[in-house]
Design an enzyme around this catalytic site. Sequence first.
Site, PDB file in Angstrom:
ATOM      1  N   THR A 321       5.574   0.750 -76.619  1.00  0.00           N
ATOM      2  CA  THR A 321       4.609  -0.039 -75.846  1.00  0.00           C
ATOM      3  C   THR A 321       3.767   0.873 -74.961  1.00  0.00           C
ATOM      4  O   THR A 321       4.051   2.065 -74.810  1.00  0.00           O
ATOM      5  CB  THR A 321       5.317  -1.079 -74.945  1.00  0.00           C
ATOM      6  OG1 THR A 321       5.980  -0.369 -73.882  1.00  0.00           O
ATOM      7  CG2 THR A 321       6.336  -1.903 -75.715  1.00  0.00           C
ATOM      8  N   CYS A 322       2.730   0.298 -74.351  1.00  0.00           N
ATOM      9  CA  CYS A 322       1.839   1.092 -73.493  1.00  0.00           C
ATOM     10  C   CYS A 322       2.406   1.281 -72.091  1.00  0.00           C
ATOM     11  O   CYS A 322       1.748   1.861 -71.230  1.00  0.00           O
ATOM     12  CB  CYS A 322       0.477   0.417 -73.407  1.00  0.00           C
ATOM     13  SG  CYS A 322      -0.311   0.298 -75.002  1.00  0.00           S
ATOM     14  N   ASP A 323       3.561   0.759 -71.835  1.00  0.00           N
ATOM     15  CA  ASP A 323       4.163   0.818 -70.508  1.00  0.00           C
ATOM     16  C   ASP A 323       4.940   2.127 -70.354  1.00  0.00           C
ATOM     17  O   ASP A 323       5.812   2.437 -71.170  1.00  0.00           O
ATOM     18  CB  ASP A 323       5.116  -0.380 -70.375  1.00  0.00           C
ATOM     19  CG  ASP A 323       5.733  -0.477 -69.002  1.00  0.00           C
ATOM     20  OD1 ASP A 323       5.603   0.488 -68.218  1.00  0.00           O
ATOM     21  OD2 ASP A 323       6.361  -1.508 -68.718  1.00  0.00           O
ATOM     22  N   SER A 324       4.624   2.882 -69.290  1.00  0.00           N
ATOM     23  CA  SER A 324       5.319   4.173 -69.149  1.00  0.00           C
ATOM     24  C   SER A 324       6.784   4.011 -68.750  1.00  0.00           C
ATOM     25  O   SER A 324       7.553   4.964 -68.789  1.00  0.00           O
ATOM     26  CB  SER A 324       4.578   5.081 -68.164  1.00  0.00           C
ATOM     27  OG  SER A 324       4.327   4.379 -66.981  1.00  0.00           O
ATOM     28  N   ASN A 361       4.033  -6.278 -76.108  1.00  0.00           N
ATOM     29  CA  ASN A 361       3.018  -5.469 -76.815  1.00  0.00           C
ATOM     30  C   ASN A 361       3.069  -5.682 -78.333  1.00  0.00           C
ATOM     31  O   ASN A 361       2.556  -4.862 -79.102  1.00  0.00           O
ATOM     32  CB  ASN A 361       3.198  -3.957 -76.566  1.00  0.00           C
ATOM     33  CG  ASN A 361       2.604  -3.457 -75.258  1.00  0.00           C
ATOM     34  OD1 ASN A 361       2.233  -2.310 -75.162  1.00  0.00           O
ATOM     35  ND2 ASN A 361       2.509  -4.294 -74.255  1.00  0.00           N
TER      36      ASN A 361
END
Length: 374
Positions: A321-324, A361
């Site tokens: 996903t784009c979440d760090s 996502n």
Amino acid sequence: MAFDLAQPRDAADWLIRNPAHGPVFLFCPQTLAATARTFLTGFPGLVSYAVKANPDARILQGLHDAGLRAFDVASPDEMARVRAVAPGAVLHYHNPIRSRAEIDQARHFGVASWSVDRMSELDKLGALDGAEVAVRLKLPVAGAAYDFGSKFGAPPELAEALLRAVADRGGRPSMTFHPGTQCPSPAAWQRYIAACAEIAGAAGLRLHRLNVGGGFPAHRGGAAPDMQAIFDAIADAARDAFDGTPPPLVCEPGRAMVAECMALSVTVKAVDDGAVFLDDGIYGGLSEWRDIAPGDRVRVVTADGLTRQGDAEPRIVFGPTCDSLDRLPHPLPLPATIAEGDRLIFAGMGAYSACLVTGFNGYGTRRIELLQGA
Ligand SMILES: Cc1ncc(COP(=O)(O)O)c(C=O)c1O
């Protein structure tokens, strides 16, 4: 031949024969049946499966086929899932907080036993009419990977009052506790069992049953846990605490019953600057890694099914996903030559995995494929 998910070979063979393009759980029914036998033959009492750990119909069916007839359910949805494969099974509703609508549904499903940890929830149950009510105790006991006492459980004084109230209202008073999940040593059970005996004695009651909860450990690395040693310690503790005549025992394992029967296979999407990017992560099947790392039972296989050899290097591992935040909490030792297209096969992933997938996502898998033994 039975598949052995502790060895990556069988899972790797399956992946070669079924070149899949996404993360997938690989389910070995023989392993599930063998674990069920360990509990059914080794535990000195009734075994009730905690459905929350993995509510998949194939798991419930496999356990029923192996001879399990009791299930610990946390919600009406779990009750329906059990009833769909095992209409005659015994249901223990041991989520101590329930809405009135859920209580009505549970009665409709024929729940056999309830747990309580506060008077207001006992009040909600109304007339008990001989129903079993297990008072859930909490003690400050360490040892588990994480403790469950911060949310549920009555301290000893309240537990004693609840036991008396259950008896006064026409219920069958039992006691229960949960030592916390992934509990490797019997010490927590021993302390809880001794406390339950004291509390029942102080209340002047003979317990209908003593439910020693879940918390049994799964294999997360090193030697596999010695489950029989824990069962024997529980039996001894119950005999000692209740002067040789303990109440009938119940256990409700989730994790240890199902962890070993599934592996999770994920694919390396990219390797860059020491970091590895996978097609599944903590919003998917690896969700528990935030709180309780399953250890070192990870193997890397190439696209043609060969185990990657070579020295391991610690790698930061990111999910898709784009979440760090979507990264494993600790660097994972992985072969230095790991490459795009490789598969990581995580053993022991049947518990608290597929059921926690979010779909965030657009990622996360609940796909479960069967490994058939010949
Ligand atoms: C009441 C109850 N019983 C059993 C379990 C299963 O615990 P474990 O998976 O650690 O065996 C849980 C887990 O949350 C629970 O809440």
